[in-house]
Write a protein that holds these residues in place. Sequence first.
Motif, PDB file in Angstrom:
ATOM      1  N   ASN A   1      -2.447 -13.107  -5.538  1.00 26.35           N
ATOM      2  CA  ASN A   1      -3.155 -12.231  -4.341  1.00 26.35           C
ATOM      3  C   ASN A   1      -1.968 -11.863  -3.201  1.00 26.35           C
ATOM      4  O   ASN A   1      -1.222 -12.549  -3.240  1.00 26.35           O
ATOM      5  N   LEU A   2      -2.461 -10.766  -2.647  1.00 23.11           N
ATOM      6  CA  LEU A   2      -1.461 -10.169  -1.721  1.00 23.11           C
ATOM      7  C   LEU A   2      -1.528 -11.293  -0.371  1.00 23.11           C
ATOM      8  O   LEU A   2      -2.656 -11.822  -0.024  1.00 23.11           O
ATOM      9  N   SER A   3      -0.608 -11.426  -0.080  1.00 21.21           N
ATOM     10  CA  SER A   3      -0.444 -12.706   1.177  1.00 21.21           C
ATOM     11  C   SER A   3      -0.299 -11.772   2.319  1.00 21.21           C
ATOM     12  O   SER A   3       0.430 -10.934   2.638  1.00 21.21           O
ATOM     13  N   PHE A   4      -1.158 -12.308   3.297  1.00 22.98           N
ATOM     14  CA  PHE A   4      -1.300 -11.686   4.758  1.00 22.98           C
ATOM     15  C   PHE A   4      -0.986 -12.359   5.864  1.00 22.98           C
ATOM     16  O   PHE A   4      -1.284 -13.644   5.819  1.00 22.98           O
ATOM     17  N   HIS A   5      -0.706 -11.728   7.058  1.00 29.61           N
ATOM     18  CA  HIS A   5      -0.590 -12.674   8.236  1.00 29.61           C
ATOM     19  C   HIS A   5      -1.809 -12.473   8.819  1.00 29.61           C
ATOM     20  O   HIS A   5      -2.487 -11.333   8.663  1.00 29.61           O
TER      21      HIS A   5
ATOM     22  N   VAL B   1     -11.250   7.241   0.199  1.00 31.68           N
ATOM     23  CA  VAL B   1     -10.322   7.031  -0.563  1.00 31.68           C
ATOM     24  C   VAL B   1      -9.359   5.824   0.049  1.00 31.68           C
ATOM     25  O   VAL B   1      -8.983   6.115   1.107  1.00 31.68           O
ATOM     26  N   ASP B   2      -8.920   4.890  -0.678  1.00 25.09           N
ATOM     27  CA  ASP B   2      -7.935   3.966  -0.377  1.00 25.09           C
ATOM     28  C   ASP B   2      -6.584   4.113  -1.174  1.00 25.09           C
ATOM     29  O   ASP B   2      -6.481   3.834  -2.195  1.00 25.09           O
ATOM     30  N   CYS B   3      -5.706   4.692  -0.467  1.00 23.56           N
ATOM     31  CA  CYS B   3      -4.277   5.092  -1.175  1.00 23.56           C
ATOM     32  C   CYS B   3      -3.459   3.937  -1.634  1.00 23.56           C
ATOM     33  O   CYS B   3      -2.573   4.019  -2.311  1.00 23.56           O
TER      34      CYS B   3
ATOM     35  N   ASP C   1     -11.943 -10.789   1.337  1.00 26.86           N
ATOM     36  CA  ASP C   1     -11.977  -9.487   0.799  1.00 26.86           C
ATOM     37  C   ASP C   1     -10.654  -8.689   1.368  1.00 26.86           C
ATOM     38  O   ASP C   1     -10.160  -8.561   2.509  1.00 26.86           O
ATOM     39  N   GLY C   2     -10.139  -7.893   0.311  1.00 25.48           N
ATOM     40  CA  GLY C   2      -8.954  -6.803   0.942  1.00 25.48           C
ATOM     41  C   GLY C   2      -9.732  -5.647   1.141  1.00 25.48           C
ATOM     42  O   GLY C   2     -11.102  -5.514   0.957  1.00 25.48           O
ATOM     43  N   SER C   3      -8.773  -4.657   1.438  1.00 23.22           N
ATOM     44  CA  SER C   3      -9.767  -3.230   1.984  1.00 23.22           C
ATOM     45  C   SER C   3     -10.645  -2.822   1.012  1.00 23.22           C
ATOM     46  O   SER C   3     -11.614  -2.212   1.480  1.00 23.22           O
ATOM     47  N   PRO C   4     -10.389  -2.786  -0.257  1.00 23.39           N
ATOM     48  CA  PRO C   4     -11.372  -1.787  -1.396  1.00 23.39           C
ATOM     49  C   PRO C   4     -12.559  -2.704  -1.342  1.00 23.39           C
ATOM     50  O   PRO C   4     -13.559  -2.142  -1.285  1.00 23.39           O
ATOM     51  N   LEU C   5     -12.617  -4.132  -1.024  1.00 21.71           N
ATOM     52  CA  LEU C   5     -13.776  -4.778  -1.304  1.00 21.71           C
ATOM     53  C   LEU C   5     -14.668  -4.508  -0.031  1.00 21.71           C
ATOM     54  O   LEU C   5     -15.877  -4.452   0.129  1.00 21.71           O
TER      55      LEU C   5
ATOM     56  N   VAL D   1      -0.249   1.336  -7.429  1.00 25.33           N
ATOM     57  CA  VAL D   1       0.871   1.747  -8.078  1.00 25.33           C
ATOM     58  C   VAL D   1       1.051   0.422  -9.201  1.00 25.33           C
ATOM     59  O   VAL D   1       1.801   0.728 -10.432  1.00 25.33           O
ATOM     60  N   LYS D   2       1.223  -0.718  -8.591  1.00 23.16           N
ATOM     61  CA  LYS D   2       1.533  -1.752  -9.573  1.00 23.16           C
ATOM     62  C   LYS D   2       0.680  -2.505 -10.618  1.00 23.16           C
ATOM     63  O   LYS D   2      -0.618  -2.639 -10.175  1.00 23.16           O
ATOM     64  N   PRO D   3       0.999  -2.262 -11.971  1.00 20.71           N
ATOM     65  CA  PRO D   3       0.012  -2.476 -13.088  1.00 20.71           C
ATOM     66  C   PRO D   3      -0.530  -3.840 -12.734  1.00 20.71           C
ATOM     67  O   PRO D   3      -1.915  -3.833 -12.902  1.00 20.71           O
TER      68      PRO D   3
ATOM     69  N   ASP E   1       0.787   6.485  -8.139  1.00 18.96           N
ATOM     70  CA  ASP E   1       1.599   6.439  -7.004  1.00 18.96           C
ATOM     71  C   ASP E   1       0.733   7.231  -5.919  1.00 18.96           C
ATOM     72  O   ASP E   1       0.115   8.114  -6.354  1.00 18.96           O
ATOM     73  N   ALA E   2       0.633   6.475  -4.688  1.00 18.85           N
ATOM     74  CA  ALA E   2      -0.310   7.339  -3.827  1.00 18.85           C
ATOM     75  C   ALA E   2      -0.123   8.905  -3.752  1.00 18.85           C
ATOM     76  O   ALA E   2      -0.975   9.736  -3.555  1.00 18.85           O
ATOM     77  N   GLN E   3       1.106   9.153  -3.473  1.00 15.91           N
ATOM     78  CA  GLN E   3       1.267  10.531  -3.400  1.00 15.91           C
ATOM     79  C   GLN E   3       0.926  11.658  -4.351  1.00 15.91           C
ATOM     80  O   GLN E   3       0.211  12.511  -4.258  1.00 15.91           O
TER      81      GLN E   3
HETATM   82  C1  LIG Z   1      -0.364  -3.424   2.300  1.00 16.66           C
HETATM   83  S1  LIG Z   1      -0.676  -3.735   0.608  1.00 16.66           S
HETATM   84  C2  LIG Z   1      -2.283  -2.988   0.685  1.00 16.66           C
HETATM   85  C3  LIG Z   1      -3.408  -4.007   1.051  1.00 16.66           C
HETATM   86  C4  LIG Z   1      -4.869  -3.282   1.298  1.00 16.66           C
HETATM   87  N1  LIG Z   1      -4.604  -2.116   1.737  1.00 16.66           N
HETATM   88  C5  LIG Z   1      -5.551  -4.446   1.812  1.00 16.66           C
HETATM   89  O1  LIG Z   1      -5.799  -4.445   3.089  1.00 16.66           O
HETATM   90  O2  LIG Z   1      -6.158  -5.247   1.145  1.00 16.66           O
HETATM   91  C6  LIG Z   1       0.086  -2.142  -0.091  1.00 16.66           C
HETATM   92  C7  LIG Z   1      -0.128  -2.179  -1.763  1.00 16.66           C
HETATM   93  O3  LIG Z   1       0.145  -0.608  -1.785  1.00 16.66           O
HETATM   94  C8  LIG Z   1       0.818  -0.819  -3.092  1.00 16.66           C
HETATM   95  N2  LIG Z   1       1.783   0.269  -3.397  1.00 16.66           N
HETATM   96  C9  LIG Z   1       3.044   0.533  -3.024  1.00 16.66           C
HETATM   97  N3  LIG Z   1       3.617   1.498  -3.178  1.00 16.66           N
HETATM   98  C10 LIG Z   1       2.696   2.338  -3.581  1.00 16.66           C
HETATM   99  C11 LIG Z   1       2.644   3.794  -4.007  1.00 16.66           C
HETATM  100  N4  LIG Z   1       3.600   4.423  -3.913  1.00 16.66           N
HETATM  101  N5  LIG Z   1       1.292   4.039  -4.463  1.00 16.66           N
HETATM  102  C12 LIG Z   1       0.435   3.429  -4.421  1.00 16.66           C
HETATM  103  N6  LIG Z   1       0.245   1.940  -4.141  1.00 16.66           N
HETATM  104  C13 LIG Z   1       1.457   1.384  -3.830  1.00 16.66           C
HETATM  105  C14 LIG Z   1       1.544  -2.206  -3.255  1.00 16.66           C
HETATM  106  O4  LIG Z   1       1.649  -2.732  -4.284  1.00 16.66           O
HETATM  107  C15 LIG Z   1       0.456  -3.195  -2.495  1.00 16.66           C
HETATM  108  O5  LIG Z   1      -0.300  -3.745  -3.272  1.00 16.66           O
END
Ligand SMILES: C[S@@+](CC[C@H](N)C(=O)[O-])C[C@H]1O[C@@H](n2cnc3c(N)ncnc32)[C@H](O)[C@@H]1O
Length: 411
Positions: free
Chosen positions: A48-52, A83-85, A100-104, A134-136, A167-169
């Motif tokens: 899981n993503l670790s956050f502050h 859209v959540d990029c 929950d992360g941003s998608p949920l 982007v990360k599988p 990739d988001a772009q």
């Molecule tokens: C700050 S975290 C997102 C946290 C999420 N928005 C939340 O609030 O729960 C950034 C995420 O973007 C992904 N990421 C990094 N570079 C990316 C890219 N070029 N395109 C899409 N996703 C990317 C990372 O693997 C990471 O999971």
Amino acid sequence: MHRKAEILTPRVEGKPTICVTAVDVFGFESVAEQGLATVSVVCEPDENLSFHVNSQLKHYILQDYLSAWLPIMGSFADTLTYVDCFAGTGICDFNGTLADGSPLVALRTINRFLREAPPTVRRPSKVNVVFVEVKPERHGQLEAAIHKFAEAEQLDNRISCSVLRDDAQSALSQILPQTSPTAPAFYFIDPNYRLPDMKLMRQLISRKKTEVFANFMFYEIVRNMANPLDNENMIALFGDDQYQTIDFGAGSDHYAWSKVIDFYAMRTGAQYYIPFQVCFGPDENARLQGRIKYALIHLSNHFTAFDKMLTAMHKNSEPGNSLRVSLGPTLFPTLDDNELTNRVETKYQRTGIRIPFDVLRKENWRFYASEKSWRHCLKDLMKKKLVQFHPVSSKRHGAVSGDDIVEFLKE
Ligand SMILES: C[S@@+](CC[C@H](N)C(=O)[O-])C[C@H]1O[C@@H](n2cnc3c(N)ncnc32)[C@H](O)[C@@H]1O
């Protein structure tokens, strides 16, 4: 901070409905087909993503804002797009507590609106929700988290959800031509470091009903602005190399945050923008505590969007009109009520100007004052016999809102 107790817990109200549905959560036409990964991954807690702690603020703002955005946009549009990029895994670990992360956060808010808003509230017939990661392995976890959510919460069949491994772009370049330039759309852009290219940001903002809520990684960006190795990144971020010739300094600060953010936001072409500062929190490097880590910037072309986001941001900042979150309970007001009164007095007193309340707020959006503060300020000026209200929207004597005329008395 006034909502400290909530910071470590997901804001889930009510009981989820348990139901297994056959809803296709990956139904966003051809975008989904191009980007869809087939891996099915079980959520491992250590992945899981670790956050502050201060990071959860963006989820609160997102939830509060979407709760206002959905009924407003749904009142006239048939299709909405969210859209959540930089979506992440769907689950965040806030110092050991999962939330929950941003998608949920978004999916829950959209689903709840569609399923639970009163029957008198008009709903859109379709909400396209697109997540990009982007990360599988994270993408796989996100898919799993969304499937689990869809099963547990009875995903409304007006939601069409895609999870793109891309990739988001590049995902944005595909999504843009497939969405109507006039339909309402909301883009949440929350990268680890750099936002998509300025060219793409301008394309998004050039659409009148498109809004962007972007995380500008202030600390990391200004650290690298003078680094020649990062020139290409910076040129993509700011649109060209003009940033190299600008003096962003103020006082002892080499890079004053407001100058950097103003420079960035103005270049997007947005009519309105709000920067919300988030500082390094109490659970981060002690040396950095209290310094600005990132700014959440809302970019839009509509005053109502601006106003609703301002309300959501004020609700999630410190009391007293602050648009900043720092070390837990520390308060950093940007413009307090007295300061607003002084500025309005200086600008308008004895001018004889008659102006509707909402137009006054709109003309002075850069004050970033809440509606409540404006009311407070004008009532102060009324007591000083500097203004008078002429009711249009308000029924009650002495109240001021909407189209009510505010007159700055000449004598
Ligand atoms: C700050 S975290 C997102 C946290 C999420 N928005 C939340 O609030 O729960 C950034 C995420 O973007 C992904 N990421 C990094 N570079 C990316 C890219 N070029 N395109 C899409 N996703 C990317 C990372 O693997 C990471 O999971």
